[in-house]
Design an enzyme around this catalytic site. Structure first.
Site, mmCIF file in Angstrom:
data_model
loop_
_atom_site.group_PDB
_atom_site.id
_atom_site.type_symbol
_atom_site.label_atom_id
_atom_site.label_comp_id
_atom_site.label_asym_id
_atom_site.label_seq_id
_atom_site.Cartn_x
_atom_site.Cartn_y
_atom_site.Cartn_z
ATOM 1 N N HIS A 186 0.847 -1.201 0.000
ATOM 2 C CA HIS A 186 0.000 0.000 0.000
ATOM 3 C C HIS A 186 0.880 1.247 0.000
ATOM 4 O O HIS A 186 2.087 1.179 0.230
ATOM 5 C CB HIS A 186 -0.903 0.031 1.238
ATOM 6 C CG HIS A 186 -0.144 0.254 2.518
ATOM 7 N ND1 HIS A 186 0.688 -0.703 3.073
ATOM 8 C CD2 HIS A 186 -0.050 1.332 3.331
ATOM 9 C CE1 HIS A 186 1.242 -0.230 4.170
ATOM 10 N NE2 HIS A 186 0.820 1.011 4.353
ATOM 11 N N ASP A 213 0.566 5.217 1.945
ATOM 12 C CA ASP A 213 -0.220 5.818 3.024
ATOM 13 C C ASP A 213 -1.096 6.949 2.484
ATOM 14 O O ASP A 213 -0.623 7.800 1.713
ATOM 15 C CB ASP A 213 0.713 6.400 4.105
ATOM 16 C CG ASP A 213 1.571 5.316 4.759
ATOM 17 O OD1 ASP A 213 1.112 4.170 4.841
ATOM 18 O OD2 ASP A 213 2.710 5.635 5.173
ATOM 19 N N HIS A 229 4.659 0.354 0.050
ATOM 20 C CA HIS A 229 5.461 -0.383 1.028
ATOM 21 C C HIS A 229 4.651 -1.514 1.645
ATOM 22 O O HIS A 229 3.418 -1.508 1.588
ATOM 23 C CB HIS A 229 6.049 0.549 2.105
ATOM 24 C CG HIS A 229 5.035 1.336 2.862
ATOM 25 N ND1 HIS A 229 4.376 2.423 2.324
ATOM 26 C CD2 HIS A 229 4.556 1.198 4.120
ATOM 27 C CE1 HIS A 229 3.554 2.935 3.223
ATOM 28 N NE2 HIS A 229 3.627 2.197 4.316
ATOM 29 N N ARG A 289 5.586 7.011 13.630
ATOM 30 C CA ARG A 289 5.553 7.500 12.237
ATOM 31 C C ARG A 289 4.941 8.891 12.175
ATOM 32 O O ARG A 289 3.949 9.181 12.855
ATOM 33 C CB ARG A 289 4.713 6.545 11.394
ATOM 34 C CG ARG A 289 4.901 6.724 9.907
ATOM 35 C CD ARG A 289 3.926 5.866 9.129
ATOM 36 N NE ARG A 289 2.621 6.499 9.067
ATOM 37 C CZ ARG A 289 1.516 5.937 8.579
ATOM 38 N NH1 ARG A 289 1.549 4.703 8.122
ATOM 39 N NH2 ARG A 289 0.376 6.583 8.560
#
Ligand code: SIN
Length: 290
Positions: A117, A119, A265, A280
Site C-alpha cells: 500500500h 499511506d 510499502h 511514524r
C-alpha cells in the site's frame, strides 16, 4: 523480459549524476532506496545538507538514516522541512496528534501496513511521504523488515498497449477498505477520493501507477467485473515483480523516509510472537494530476 521492460529499467538511470558534498548516499538497489549517512537528525540541518537530502529523496524515493537518537520534536522538525505535518486519522487516544505509534506484539489484532500500500491515498490530497522511526526490533533482530516498491517503474514496465488503455482512467480510493475485517474506530473520518490511475509526480513530472490494494476500490470507467480484474492485476504488480522493490532491515534508531506519491510499502509481519515498535510522522501532499 520484453524489450519495453528492459528499456524501462534502463531509463531509471538517466537522471543527471550528482556529487554530494554534505552526505554520503549508498543505493540499496540500483532502482530504489538509499542509505544516507553524515546527517544528524537530532540537530537543525544546514540548508545545503537539507537540499542534498531533498535531491537524494527525489532520486531514490526511500531514504534510510541509521543510528539516529531523536526526540519526537526532532522527528517532527525534520518532517516539517518537506511540508505541513498531517494529523493522524483516527486521532491517537492520547499523545501527540501527529505521531502514529506503530506497535506490534503477540496480542495485536491489527498489524499496521502488513500488505502492499501507500499511506493516505484515499485523501483528496494524498500524503507526500512518511517518516518511520523504529526504536525496537523483534528480539534477536529477526524479521519485521519493510519492503518498498518503485511505482514509476511499475508503470514504465507495462506494455505500451496497456499504458495506452490506462490513459484517462481514474480510480476511487476508499479509506474503509483498509479496515476490511476490522471495525474502524468511531472517530475515523473515512476518506474517499478519485485520482487518475496514472499520475504525474508533482516534483519530477515522472509518471506513476497510482493504485494499491489497501485503498483502491474501483475504476468507474469500467464495468464492475472489468474493474475488479484490472485492479487485481495492477495491485499485484509489487508482489509479482521483486525487481521493483528494496528491503529495509531495521535496527533500533533507524529512520526511513519514503515518498508516498511513487512508492508502495509492505511491513512484513513475520515475527510473531515477538515485538516491534516505532513512531511514524506523515507529511501533507497536494492534489495529484494525470
Ligand atoms: C506503515 O506505514 O504502513 C508501517 C510500515 C512499517 O511498519 O514498516
Amino acid at each position: 523480459m520484453e524489450s519495453y521492460e528492459l528499456e524501462a529499467v534502463g531509463a531509471v538511470t538517466t537522471r543527471p549524476a550528482v556529487q554530494y558534498r554534505t552526505i554520503e548516499v549508498a543505493p540499496v538497489t540500483p532502482l530504489i532506496g538509499a542509505e544516507v549517512s553524515g546527517a544528524d537528525l537530532s540537530a537543525e540541518l544546514p540548508p545545503d545538507q537539507l537540499a542534498e537530502i531533498k535531491e537524494a529523496f527525489l532520486r531514490h524515493h526511500v531514504l534510510v538514516f541509521r543510528d539516529q537518537t531523536i526526540s519526537q520534536d526532532d522527528h517532527k522538525r525534520f518532517a516539517g522541512h518537506f511540508g505541513p505535518l498531517r494529523p493522524v486519522n483516527p486521532p491517537p487516544p492520547d499523545g501527540d496528534p501527529y505521531i502514529l505509534e506503530i506497535s506490534t506484539d503477540k496480542a495485536a489484532d491489527n498489524v499496521a501496513g502488513n500488505g502492499w500500500h501507500a499511506d493516505g491515498t484515499a485523501d483528496a490530497e494524498p500524503s507526500l511521504g512518511s517518516m518511520l522511526y523504529i526504536t525496537r526490533v523483534p528480539e534477536g533482530g529477526s524479521g519485521g523488515d519493510t519492503l518498498f516498491a518503485n511505482m514509476h517503474l511499475a508503470y514504465e514496465m507495462l506494455s505500451p498497449a496497456l499504458r495506452g488503455m490506462l490513459e484517462g482512467m481514474t480510480a476511487v480510493h476508499d479509506g474503509l477498505i483498509a479496515f476490511k475485517g476490522y471495525t474502524p474506530p468511531a472517530d475515523y473520518v473515512i476518506p474517499k477520493a478519485e485520482h487518475p490511475l496514472v499520475v504525474r509526480h508533482p516534483e519530477t513530472d515522472r509518471r506513476v501507477l497510482y493504485v494499491n490494494g489497501a485503498y483502491t476500490a474501483r475504476i468507474p470507467q469500467l464495468s464492475p467485473d472489468e474493474s475488479e480484474a484490472l485492479l487485481a492485476m495492477l495491485c499485484e504488480i509489487p508482489a509479482r515483480r521483486p525487481m521493483l522493490s528494496c528491503r529495509v532491515r531495521w535496527a533500533p534508531n533507524t529512520l526511513v523516509f519514503w515518498d508516498n506519491r511513487c512508492v508502495q510499502h509492505h511491513a512484513v509481519y513475520d515475527y510473531y510472537p515477538l515485538t516491534r515498535y516505532g513512531r511514524r510522522v506523515a507529511i501533507d501532499g497536494g492534489p495529484l494530476k494525470a
